[in-house]
Design a protein around this motif. Structure first.
Motif, PDB file in Angstrom:
ATOM      1  N   ARG A  88       0.648  -1.235  -0.217  1.00 30.50           N
ATOM      2  CA  ARG A  88      -0.087  -0.009  -0.066  1.00 30.50           C
ATOM      3  C   ARG A  88       0.894   1.402   0.019  1.00 30.50           C
ATOM      4  O   ARG A  88       0.276   2.481  -0.392  1.00 30.50           O
ATOM      5  N   CYS A 147      -5.479   1.098  -1.780  1.00 31.03           N
ATOM      6  CA  CYS A 147      -5.937   2.136  -0.849  1.00 31.03           C
ATOM      7  C   CYS A 147      -7.361   3.085  -1.180  1.00 31.03           C
ATOM      8  O   CYS A 147      -7.660   3.731  -0.293  1.00 31.03           O
ATOM      9  N   PRO A 202     -11.634  -0.349   1.097  1.00 27.65           N
ATOM     10  CA  PRO A 202     -10.575   0.015   1.929  1.00 27.65           C
ATOM     11  C   PRO A 202     -10.581   0.058   3.382  1.00 27.65           C
ATOM     12  O   PRO A 202      -9.589  -0.280   4.048  1.00 27.65           O
TER      13      PRO A 202
END
Length: 252
Positions: A88, A147, A202
């Motif tokens: 991420r 994300c 997310p």
């Protein structure tokens, strides 16, 4: 009377003179051969290496006080030793670690992206996709650690063979906008008759929002006019998946 010598502050040695020198670690190339990550790969195979050792190979060299392996351990520790969390990170976030420049950051992210693509490569073989579990198994590796919310569609023929998969839209942390014209335009282009809708959360929350349910029913109604069935809408996270069909939320 005893005389005392007065020393001007400007003549005192710098404070660093009194501090212990920084520990300078030997480069990996100076380690014992059996401890070097590259040599361990050659002698024992890549699967024998730890996450930190694999990352150290990508980093190649550390900084003045850390070897590549110690720097790799520091980076992994900041992510809770979780590779999904590591993937991420962005280039700027990796550059915060002393010794990681743009090239090293890009190299790390490129390796993680290859890993992600390897996980979804079976899609190229046009497999059967009949259930929410099977649909999520193909796209979770691609979506689970994003994300931002991304909305994908699996395009299938009447025999449930996968013809194509595509990202329809990518939005913010909490939502993304889906244009039905793009969805059905792609379906017609690939001669698909069945669709699986898939998007990620997310936040990690698997429950669908009202907007999720609304767009599902809108696309399902639109598909009826074109004789294209919207089979299911699946939400994926690191924890698993949620099927609107299985939960009875596909119907009005």
């Amino acid at each position: 009377m005893e005389k005392r010598m007065i020393v001007s502050p400007g003549l005192l040695p710098p404070i660093s003179t009194y501090l212990p020198p920084k520990r300078l670690l030997p480069a990996i190339k100076h380690w014992a051969e059996e401890d070097r990550p590259c040599e361990k790969v050659l002698h024992n195979g890549v699967r024998t290496l730890s996450h930190a050792e694999l990352l150290a190979i990508l980093i190649n060299c550390g900084n003045k006080t850390q070897s590549a392996l110690e720097l790799a351990k520091e980076i992994l520790c900041s992510c809770g030793n979780n590779l999904s969390e590591l993937s991420r990170l962005e280039v700027a976030q990796l550059q915060r670690f002393h010794g990681i420049g743009i090239k090293k950051a890009v190299r790390i992210l490129a390796a993680l992206e290859l890993c992600r693509r390897k996980q979804i490569s079976p899609l190229l073989r046009k497999p059967l996709v009949r259930t929410a579990r099977e649909a999520s198994a193909w796209l979770r590796p691609l979506l689970a650690d994003h994300c931002c919310e991304s909305f994908y569609v699996l395009f299938l023929n009447q025999a449930n063979r996968l013809l194509h998969h595509a990202c329809i839209s990518t939005g913010g942390i909490t939502s993304t906008t889906v244009d039905p014209r793009i969805v059905f335009g792609a379906a017609l282009s690939h001669k698909a008759t069945r669709l699986f809708l898939v998007h990620n959360h997310p936040s990690g929350n698997l429950r669908p929002s009202r907007a999720d349910v609304s767009i599902t029913r809108k696309l399902k109604e639109g598909g009826k006019m074109l004789d294209i069935a919207v089979v299911d809408h699946i939400i994926v996270t690191d924890a698993g998946y949620f099927s609107l069909l299985e939960d009875g939320l596909m119907d009005d």
